[in-house]
Design a protein around this motif. Sequence first.
Motif, PDB file in Angstrom:
ATOM      1  N   THR A   1      30.616  97.359 -43.655  1.00  0.00           N
ATOM      2  CA  THR A   1      30.253  97.414 -42.242  1.00  0.00           C
ATOM      3  C   THR A   1      30.257  96.018 -41.637  1.00  0.00           C
ATOM      4  O   THR A   1      29.821  95.060 -42.270  1.00  0.00           O
ATOM      5  N   ALA A   2      30.729  95.925 -40.381  1.00  0.00           N
ATOM      6  CA  ALA A   2      30.686  94.659 -39.654  1.00  0.00           C
ATOM      7  C   ALA A   2      30.306  94.938 -38.208  1.00  0.00           C
ATOM      8  O   ALA A   2      31.012  95.673 -37.511  1.00  0.00           O
ATOM      9  N   HIS A   3      29.198  94.359 -37.771  1.00  0.00           N
ATOM     10  CA  HIS A   3      28.754  94.483 -36.380  1.00  0.00           C
ATOM     11  C   HIS A   3      28.673  93.088 -35.776  1.00  0.00           C
ATOM     12  O   HIS A   3      28.043  92.187 -36.349  1.00  0.00           O
ATOM     13  N   VAL A   4      29.293  92.895 -34.618  1.00  0.00           N
ATOM     14  CA  VAL A   4      29.233  91.619 -33.902  1.00  0.00           C
ATOM     15  C   VAL A   4      28.796  91.932 -32.474  1.00  0.00           C
ATOM     16  O   VAL A   4      29.379  92.799 -31.815  1.00  0.00           O
ATOM     17  N   ALA A   5      27.786  91.209 -31.999  1.00  0.00           N
ATOM     18  CA  ALA A   5      27.266  91.480 -30.658  1.00  0.00           C
ATOM     19  C   ALA A   5      26.885  90.174 -29.986  1.00  0.00           C
ATOM     20  O   ALA A   5      26.637  89.153 -30.641  1.00  0.00           O
ATOM     21  N   GLY A   6      26.836  90.221 -28.662  1.00  0.00           N
ATOM     22  CA  GLY A   6      26.446  89.032 -27.922  1.00  0.00           C
ATOM     23  C   GLY A   6      25.927  89.388 -26.546  1.00  0.00           C
ATOM     24  O   GLY A   6      26.384  90.351 -25.911  1.00  0.00           O
ATOM     25  N   ALA A   7      24.940  88.616 -26.090  1.00  0.00           N
ATOM     26  CA  ALA A   7      24.444  88.704 -24.724  1.00  0.00           C
ATOM     27  C   ALA A   7      24.491  87.296 -24.143  1.00  0.00           C
ATOM     28  O   ALA A   7      23.952  86.360 -24.737  1.00  0.00           O
ATOM     29  N   SER A   8      25.151  87.148 -23.008  1.00  0.00           N
ATOM     30  CA  SER A   8      25.235  85.833 -22.383  1.00  0.00           C
ATOM     31  C   SER A   8      24.802  85.944 -20.929  1.00  0.00           C
ATOM     32  O   SER A   8      25.120  86.918 -20.242  1.00  0.00           O
ATOM     33  N   VAL A   9      24.057  84.926 -20.486  1.00  0.00           N
ATOM     34  CA  VAL A   9      23.574  84.876 -19.104  1.00  0.00           C
ATOM     35  C   VAL A   9      23.915  83.500 -18.556  1.00  0.00           C
ATOM     36  O   VAL A   9      23.538  82.477 -19.122  1.00  0.00           O
ATOM     37  N   GLY A  10      24.669  83.470 -17.461  1.00  0.00           N
ATOM     38  CA  GLY A  10      25.130  82.205 -16.916  1.00  0.00           C
ATOM     39  C   GLY A  10      24.921  82.102 -15.424  1.00  0.00           C
ATOM     40  O   GLY A  10      25.124  83.073 -14.689  1.00  0.00           O
ATOM     41  N   ASP A  11      24.518  80.912 -14.988  1.00  0.00           N
ATOM     42  CA  ASP A  11      24.233  80.673 -13.578  1.00  0.00           C
ATOM     43  C   ASP A  11      24.905  79.368 -13.169  1.00  0.00           C
ATOM     44  O   ASP A  11      24.561  78.307 -13.681  1.00  0.00           O
ATOM     45  N   GLY A  12      25.895  79.446 -12.275  1.00  0.00           N
ATOM     46  CA  GLY A  12      26.539  78.234 -11.781  1.00  0.00           C
ATOM     47  C   GLY A  12      27.995  78.145 -12.168  1.00  0.00           C
ATOM     48  O   GLY A  12      28.426  78.690 -13.186  1.00  0.00           O
ATOM     49  N   ASN A  13      28.774  77.434 -11.350  1.00  0.00           N
ATOM     50  CA  ASN A  13      30.219  77.394 -11.571  1.00  0.00           C
ATOM     51  C   ASN A  13      30.646  76.494 -12.719  1.00  0.00           C
ATOM     52  O   ASN A  13      31.826  76.427 -13.040  1.00  0.00           O
TER      53      ASN A  13
ATOM     54  N   VAL B   1      25.943  88.540 -18.107  1.00  0.00           N
ATOM     55  CA  VAL B   1      25.359  88.545 -16.767  1.00  0.00           C
ATOM     56  C   VAL B   1      25.727  87.223 -16.106  1.00  0.00           C
ATOM     57  O   VAL B   1      25.410  86.146 -16.629  1.00  0.00           O
ATOM     58  N   LEU B   2      26.389  87.291 -14.958  1.00  0.00           N
ATOM     59  CA  LEU B   2      26.976  86.095 -14.339  1.00  0.00           C
ATOM     60  C   LEU B   2      26.607  86.014 -12.867  1.00  0.00           C
ATOM     61  O   LEU B   2      26.579  87.027 -12.170  1.00  0.00           O
ATOM     62  N   ARG B   3      26.369  84.757 -12.404  1.00  0.00           N
ATOM     63  CA  ARG B   3      26.082  84.562 -10.986  1.00  0.00           C
ATOM     64  C   ARG B   3      26.468  83.142 -10.578  1.00  0.00           C
ATOM     65  O   ARG B   3      26.671  82.261 -11.403  1.00  0.00           O
ATOM     66  N   ASN B   4      26.620  82.947  -9.262  1.00  0.00           N
ATOM     67  CA  ASN B   4      26.901  81.630  -8.680  1.00  0.00           C
ATOM     68  C   ASN B   4      28.163  80.983  -9.248  1.00  0.00           C
ATOM     69  O   ASN B   4      28.191  79.783  -9.530  1.00  0.00           O
ATOM     70  N   GLY B   5      29.217  81.779  -9.417  1.00  0.00           N
ATOM     71  CA  GLY B   5      30.497  81.232  -9.850  1.00  0.00           C
ATOM     72  C   GLY B   5      30.676  81.125 -11.348  1.00  0.00           C
ATOM     73  O   GLY B   5      31.680  80.553 -11.812  1.00  0.00           O
TER      74      GLY B   5
END
Length: 425
Positions: A268-280, A306-310
């Motif tokens: 079994t192989a599970h790969v996951a990621g959560a990224s949150v970014g603010d700004g260009n 989750v992305l915002r501001n460019g």
Amino acid sequence: MALKQQNFDLIASAKSQLSNANIGWSQKARESALSRLSNIGLPSHRDEYWKYTNPAELLTESLNVSSVESLEHANVFSELEVLKIVFCDGVFSPELSDDFSSENMSISKLSDTGDLHWAQNYYGELEKQGQSPVSRPLATLNTATASDGALVHVKGKIGKPILILGVHNSPCEAVLHHIIKVDEGCSLTLLEGGSFATKLNSVMEVFLEQGASLEHVRTQGRDHNRWAATHIFSDIQENAKFKSFTLTANGVLTRNECVLTLSGNDCTAHVAGASVGDGNKFHHDDTVFITHDAVACESRQVFKKVLRNGAIGVFQGKILVKEGAQKTDGYQISQSLLLDDDSQFLAKPELEIYADDVVCSHGSTSGAIDEQALFYLCSRGISRKDATDMLTLAFLAEAVEEIENENVAKIIVEKISAWLSRRKN
């Protein structure tokens, strides 16, 4: 600087480092990597797997901007009881690290250059194999020039998670190469985080023998590693289990590559990621390549941004099912939540299948906050910002749920919540 001249200068510098360094048992692997690097050259924006991310920044950006933190502030896992392996300014620090004397494991550093070492037959092997069918020159550069790293051999039951932790006191560049070997039937929880360098190039090679398991959880970003290229390579044997989760919060340019081979049946192989970014300035790239080369194996790729501001998010994920890898179960999902009209999500999901008894799927979506759900929460007296934060956490939940360790998962949720509370309205 022209790319051709840049290639020449960097390879010349790597040759000079090899000739002047005391590299001991890793010399043969480093020379092999340098030879391969000379043939494939550095990545360019024209390469298929670099068209969404410009590699020039990872190779040429200056180190004149850096945030420096104390060990306590860098360690987001401070409330857990762990064994720490600490790197300060890219160098292993025995003073800050814990005592690892145990009959069930051995831990040493790459900079120990004696003539013989258990890692001699492993260093650079998975990185070398991972160059086909897609070349990964920054990982090859790492193998040739890595200055330090953790060499972890798990031989029995380990009572505590191991934490690889980075701190830096001044602007610096770190090239770290870790080798993790988990023996048959053994398991390890491996945590990774902190402030390794202003610019980081890291490789982790993971060898899982029959029935072994690894859970890897990493935090990165903020303003720690302003430019980071990370690589995980793993060979997963029969009935073994590999799990990796990465939380990325802010930072500038991050490229995470994960190259896994399921080479034993029922693994079994599970790969996951959560990224949150603010700004260009935020640019986050997850590039994953999973190869099924055995029968009745399962893989999952779950990535949420989750992305915002460019801010810009990239996902490139591939599942390759080789001939004879019957009863494969491959799942891939990549989704983004765009909190404004200025941000971008660029996705390239792929399936390549040469077996006929398989269940494989992939999907990728991008969208804004659900206005109906937002209206419902606001109508119940919840502020718009709090309602947006609640929906954002719910959006990221599928990725965070990939973490098996409940205490670690709780910390990750807390860090995401803290990011949401800090962001500007």
